[in-house]
Scaffold this active site. Sequence first.
Site: not given
Ligand code: GLA
Length: 416
Positions: A166, A216, A237
């Site tokens: 991430d 993305g 998200d």
């Molecule tokens: C981001 C990701 C989520 C999740 C959070 C965790 O927002 O897009 O899917 O993994 O971090 O902190």
Amino acid sequence: MRTSLSLSLAVLAFSAFTAAAQSAPKPSAANAHPAKTHAAAPLTIAPTPPMGWNSWNFFHRNVTDKDIRAAADQLVSTGMKDAGYIYVNIDDTWEGERDSIGVLHTNDKFPDMKALADYVHSKGLKIGIYSGPGAKTCGGYAASLDHEAQDANMYASWGIDYLKYDLCSFRKDVMAAKAPDDKAEQMRLMVAAYDKMGKALKATGRPIVYSLCQYGWDAPWEWAPALGGNLWRTTGDVRPDWMSIVDIINQNAGLAKYAGPGHWNDPDMLEVGNGKLSLAENRAHFSMWAILAAPLLAGNDLPNMKPEIKTILTNKDVIAIDQDKLGHQGTRAYVDGEVEVWTRHLSGGAMAIAVLNVGSDRVATHPFHLSLAKLGLKGPEACKDLWTGKDVTLTDNQSIELPSHDILLVKIASPK
Ligand code: GLA
């Protein structure tokens, strides 16, 4: 299913034209003589979109070792494992501190990651974990910046099978710090960081699904497969509300050509059973993720799953659409006002059609009329309604009564 079709029992007419013929691969010199060809090595990682469960959408920061074990137990006892949900993925907030030689330890919520992985494996399941290319994860925990190989090796030594990586603090730590006024250079730095972890995972020799999570940015569908990405988030998200689901569906229209065995567009994890989504909305969400050939990572409270949610998540016909071995992501065929019509070409010449009522106030008193002609079909078409399980026949200009936020999902085994 509240969809009511005015069903026609008309004898099916035959036509030379078939959508199957349109979509079926043309015979080539190579596949005409299979004995003489060198078969490609079978894909061992994500030949179909990964299926499993992830801790984030329900537990957020509160997930513990105990919750992960319970999720594994529930996947087995609910039949979800048998339906294909194999990965048990720990999202953010498992991380502790790095020690003097850079080894990242777990925090108190996860006393022994190797033992946890062994437990999940003992159930015939696989286990996933989470990190990022920056110094910190989105939750503010330690991430992998400058420790990529060390972390990848540690994951492999624990028996990890899946990594969600991430972007988060990499934006500030590296992109903004090194190239404050150069957006293109920022993107190059980001791609290089994902490449670095891709190589580190590969070097472990362990098959580990590599899931890119960078919302993305910079069209990852164009570059992620080349650096070993098995899936890449296409959007920000997901949230358990209808507008979020619809927004994500829209953002994935147009990405079909980038998906295929081993490399998938990821419209984010499932919210089925979460928040205030109605049953129709849960059904529509799950159906559309199947049309999109999306990874199916449930994100609900498995020990307290309601029967109607289990029915949705374990619908084998819908899962079979998602997992179709051709791996052709569906496309939006046309939009008529608030109703969207999507199709997905399936193996054996079959086809799925989804008719989605996006609107909040288009109700059944104004039936939608389906144009088969716009789908390259003539009809009548013998179908199975994948939510009622009933055989139905679709004719051109068919009147379909579809409640708000609901979906008709059918499979045509032999389109005409
Ligand atoms: C981001 C990701 C989520 C999740 C959070 C965790 O927002 O897009 O899917 O993994 O971090 O902190």
